[in-house]
Every structure is written in C-alpha cells, then in structure tokens.
Design a protein around this motif. Structure first.
Motif, PDB file in Angstrom:
ATOM      1  N   HIS A 150      30.379  49.957 -66.578  1.00  0.00           N
ATOM      2  CA  HIS A 150      29.890  48.617 -66.283  1.00  0.00           C
ATOM      3  C   HIS A 150      29.810  47.719 -67.512  1.00  0.00           C
ATOM      4  CE1 HIS A 150      29.348  50.394 -62.430  1.00  0.00           C
ATOM      5  NE2 HIS A 150      29.212  49.182 -61.949  1.00  0.00           N
ATOM      6  N   ILE A 151      29.708  48.291 -68.695  1.00  0.00           N
ATOM      7  CA  ILE A 151      29.838  47.471 -69.907  1.00  0.00           C
ATOM      8  C   ILE A 151      31.259  46.915 -69.960  1.00  0.00           C
ATOM      9  CG2 ILE A 151      29.955  47.558 -72.431  1.00  0.00           C
ATOM     10  CD1 ILE A 151      27.564  49.523 -72.297  1.00  0.00           C
ATOM     11  N   SER A 152      32.219  47.750 -69.634  1.00  0.00           N
ATOM     12  CA  SER A 152      33.608  47.300 -69.573  1.00  0.00           C
ATOM     13  C   SER A 152      33.787  46.224 -68.499  1.00  0.00           C
ATOM     14  CB  SER A 152      34.526  48.494 -69.295  1.00  0.00           C
ATOM     15  OG  SER A 152      35.849  48.074 -69.130  1.00  0.00           O
ATOM     16  N   ALA A 153      33.154  46.408 -67.347  1.00  0.00           N
ATOM     17  CA  ALA A 153      33.235  45.414 -66.275  1.00  0.00           C
ATOM     18  C   ALA A 153      32.611  44.084 -66.713  1.00  0.00           C
ATOM     19  CB  ALA A 153      32.547  45.933 -65.014  1.00  0.00           C
ATOM     20  N   ALA A 154      31.501  44.157 -67.427  1.00  0.00           N
ATOM     21  CA  ALA A 154      30.856  42.937 -67.912  1.00  0.00           C
ATOM     22  C   ALA A 154      31.772  42.198 -68.890  1.00  0.00           C
ATOM     23  CB  ALA A 154      29.528  43.275 -68.577  1.00  0.00           C
ATOM     24  N   TYR A 155      32.455  42.944 -69.734  1.00  0.00           N
ATOM     25  CA  TYR A 155      33.407  42.329 -70.665  1.00  0.00           C
ATOM     26  C   TYR A 155      34.545  41.657 -69.895  1.00  0.00           C
ATOM     27  CZ  TYR A 155      36.739  41.691 -74.444  1.00  0.00           C
ATOM     28  OH  TYR A 155      37.630  41.153 -75.334  1.00  0.00           O
ATOM     29  N   GLY A 156      35.034  42.329 -68.851  1.00  0.00           N
ATOM     30  CA  GLY A 156      36.076  41.736 -68.017  1.00  0.00           C
ATOM     31  C   GLY A 156      35.616  40.441 -67.373  1.00  0.00           C
ATOM     32  N   LEU A 157      34.371  40.403 -66.925  1.00  0.00           N
ATOM     33  CA  LEU A 157      33.828  39.171 -66.340  1.00  0.00           C
ATOM     34  C   LEU A 157      33.671  38.076 -67.390  1.00  0.00           C
ATOM     35  CD1 LEU A 157      31.170  40.488 -63.820  1.00  0.00           C
ATOM     36  CD2 LEU A 157      33.159  39.074 -63.304  1.00  0.00           C
ATOM     37  N   LEU A 158      33.298  38.455 -68.592  1.00  0.00           N
ATOM     38  CA  LEU A 158      33.197  37.477 -69.676  1.00  0.00           C
ATOM     39  C   LEU A 158      34.559  36.836 -69.921  1.00  0.00           C
ATOM     40  CD1 LEU A 158      31.653  36.152 -72.050  1.00  0.00           C
ATOM     41  CD2 LEU A 158      32.354  38.129 -73.417  1.00  0.00           C
ATOM     42  N   LYS A 159      35.603  37.656 -69.975  1.00  0.00           N
ATOM     43  CA  LYS A 159      36.961  37.140 -70.181  1.00  0.00           C
ATOM     44  C   LYS A 159      37.384  36.244 -69.013  1.00  0.00           C
ATOM     45  CE  LYS A 159      38.760  38.580 -73.780  1.00  0.00           C
ATOM     46  NZ  LYS A 159      38.719  37.705 -74.955  1.00  0.00           N
ATOM     47  N   LEU A 160      37.050  36.669 -67.793  1.00  0.00           N
ATOM     48  CA  LEU A 160      37.355  35.848 -66.625  1.00  0.00           C
ATOM     49  C   LEU A 160      36.647  34.503 -66.725  1.00  0.00           C
ATOM     50  CD1 LEU A 160      38.541  35.416 -63.772  1.00  0.00           C
ATOM     51  CD2 LEU A 160      36.472  36.534 -62.880  1.00  0.00           C
ATOM     52  N   GLY A 161      35.375  34.529 -67.074  1.00  0.00           N
ATOM     53  CA  GLY A 161      34.608  33.293 -67.202  1.00  0.00           C
ATOM     54  C   GLY A 161      35.184  32.359 -68.250  1.00  0.00           C
ATOM     55  N   GLN A 162      35.693  32.918 -69.343  1.00  0.00           N
ATOM     56  CA  GLN A 162      36.277  32.091 -70.398  1.00  0.00           C
ATOM     57  C   GLN A 162      37.560  31.394 -69.940  1.00  0.00           C
ATOM     58  OE1 GLN A 162      36.576  35.065 -73.482  1.00  0.00           O
ATOM     59  NE2 GLN A 162      34.598  34.505 -74.371  1.00  0.00           N
ATOM     60  N   SER A 163      38.199  31.957 -68.924  1.00  0.00           N
ATOM     61  CA  SER A 163      39.439  31.350 -68.421  1.00  0.00           C
ATOM     62  C   SER A 163      39.170  30.236 -67.414  1.00  0.00           C
ATOM     63  CB  SER A 163      40.321  32.428 -67.779  1.00  0.00           C
ATOM     64  OG  SER A 163      39.784  32.834 -66.531  1.00  0.00           O
ATOM     65  N   LEU A 164      37.928  30.089 -67.003  1.00  0.00           N
ATOM     66  CA  LEU A 164      37.586  29.077 -65.995  1.00  0.00           C
ATOM     67  C   LEU A 164      37.205  27.757 -66.648  1.00  0.00           C
ATOM     68  CD1 LEU A 164      35.375  31.335 -63.690  1.00  0.00           C
ATOM     69  CD2 LEU A 164      37.754  30.626 -63.286  1.00  0.00           C
ATOM     70  N   ASP A 165      37.340  26.685 -65.904  1.00  0.00           N
ATOM     71  CA  ASP A 165      36.879  25.384 -66.386  1.00  0.00           C
ATOM     72  C   ASP A 165      35.354  25.396 -66.452  1.00  0.00           C
ATOM     73  OD1 ASP A 165      39.467  24.333 -66.511  1.00  0.00           O
ATOM     74  OD2 ASP A 165      39.391  23.638 -64.418  1.00  0.00           O
ATOM     75  N   PRO A 166      34.784  24.692 -67.438  1.00  0.00           N
ATOM     76  CA  PRO A 166      33.323  24.621 -67.507  1.00  0.00           C
ATOM     77  C   PRO A 166      32.750  24.043 -66.217  1.00  0.00           C
ATOM     78  CG  PRO A 166      34.292  23.811 -69.538  1.00  0.00           C
ATOM     79  CD  PRO A 166      35.425  24.012 -68.558  1.00  0.00           C
ATOM     80  N   GLY A 167      31.672  24.641 -65.759  1.00  0.00           N
ATOM     81  CA  GLY A 167      31.030  24.190 -64.532  1.00  0.00           C
ATOM     82  C   GLY A 167      30.216  25.311 -63.918  1.00  0.00           C
ATOM     83  N   MET A 168      29.785  25.081 -62.696  1.00  0.00           N
ATOM     84  CA  MET A 168      28.904  26.028 -62.022  1.00  0.00           C
ATOM     85  C   MET A 168      29.576  27.388 -61.815  1.00  0.00           C
ATOM     86  SD  MET A 168      26.012  26.843 -60.871  1.00  0.00           S
ATOM     87  CE  MET A 168      24.945  25.523 -60.382  1.00  0.00           C
ATOM     88  N   VAL A 169      30.846  27.423 -61.418  1.00  0.00           N
ATOM     89  CA  VAL A 169      31.517  28.703 -61.175  1.00  0.00           C
ATOM     90  C   VAL A 169      31.579  29.501 -62.476  1.00  0.00           C
ATOM     91  CG1 VAL A 169      33.675  29.805 -60.482  1.00  0.00           C
ATOM     92  CG2 VAL A 169      32.812  27.855 -59.182  1.00  0.00           C
TER      93      VAL A 169
END
Length: 146
Positions: free
Chosen positions: A20-39
């Motif tokens: 799950h640490i690895s999963a959290a890192y994957g989500l961090l990377k996903l979040g960085q690829s998104l436009d700033p905002g609520m999502v």
C-alpha cells in the motif's frame, strides 16, 4: 504454534503495508498528472490516507501483532478489512485495476487475517465455549485417572 502464527500474521500485515505504500506512490503520480482542482486534491488526499494507513498497519503489525497482542489483532483486522473491502468493491470488481497486482493487497490481508486469527484464538481459546468445554473435559479426565 500460536507464536509462529502471530509472527506470520505480522509479516503479512507488513507486506500489506508495503504494497500500500507503493499504491500510495502510484496515486501521488496519478494526482500529479491531473489538472489542479478538486479531483487532483481528492486523489492526493486518497494517496495520503492510504500511506498513513499503510504505515499504521506496519507499525501495529511489527510491534503488536508480532507479540500476539489482542489490541493489535483487532486494530489491524478491522482497519485492513475496511480498507480492502472498499478497494475490492470499488476498484477490482468494476475492473479499474488488473487482477494482478491488484489482488496482492487483498491476498496479503486474507493471509494476515488467517494467521493472526489462528494465533488470537489459540491464545484466547477459553473465551470460546467449544474450546473451553474441551479443556474442561480433558482436565476432568485427568482428574479421574488419578
């Protein structure tokens, strides 16, 4: 037997945490690829929640489940169960993640729960009526043999 089962349960809780640490890192990377905002903010929040939960499960597993602690048993069992049920229902079942490595966490959860429950019940067998009855029956048989 209970000590070995407790240690195996603890090891699999730690494995669950590492996955799950690895999963959290994957989500961090996903979040960085998104436009700033609520999502993006919610994805970052989810990454944080998974990371903190993983760290808590690792610490409780290493310090409490390793020693077959009743409190550690219940905390990790409930926390990991609640987290992985949601993951299975909302991510795996709809097919948003592949079965592998998607099921790595749930498999570690089931193995950890199995071994820690085995250790817990061995330690607290008198709390269960059937086990208590068997112990009382054996003690009575020993007393009659004297």
């Amino acid at each position: 037997m209970a000590r070995i089962a407790a240690k195996l349960g603890a090891v699999f809780y730690v494995i669950w945490g590492i996955v799950h640490i690895s999963a959290a890192y994957g989500l961090l990377k996903l979040g960085q690829s998104l436009d700033p905002g609520m999502v993006q903010a919610r994805v970052f929040q989810d990454a944080w929640n998974i990371l903190m939960s993983a760290l808590a499960v690792i610490v409780i597993g290493a310090l409490m489940n390793w020693r077959n602690s009743t409190t550690g048993y219940w905390i990790n069992l409930i926390l990991v169960t609640l987290l992985d049920i949601a993951f299975v229902l909302f991510v795996i079942v709809p097919g948003y993640a592949p079965l592998w490595p998607g099921l790595a966490g749930p498999i570690a959860w089931v193995i950890a729960a199995f071994f820690s429950t085995l250790a817990f019940t061995a330690r607290h067998r008198t709390a269960f009526p059937a086990a208590a009855g068997n112990v009382a029956k054996k003690e009575k048989e020993k007393a009659m043999q004297r």
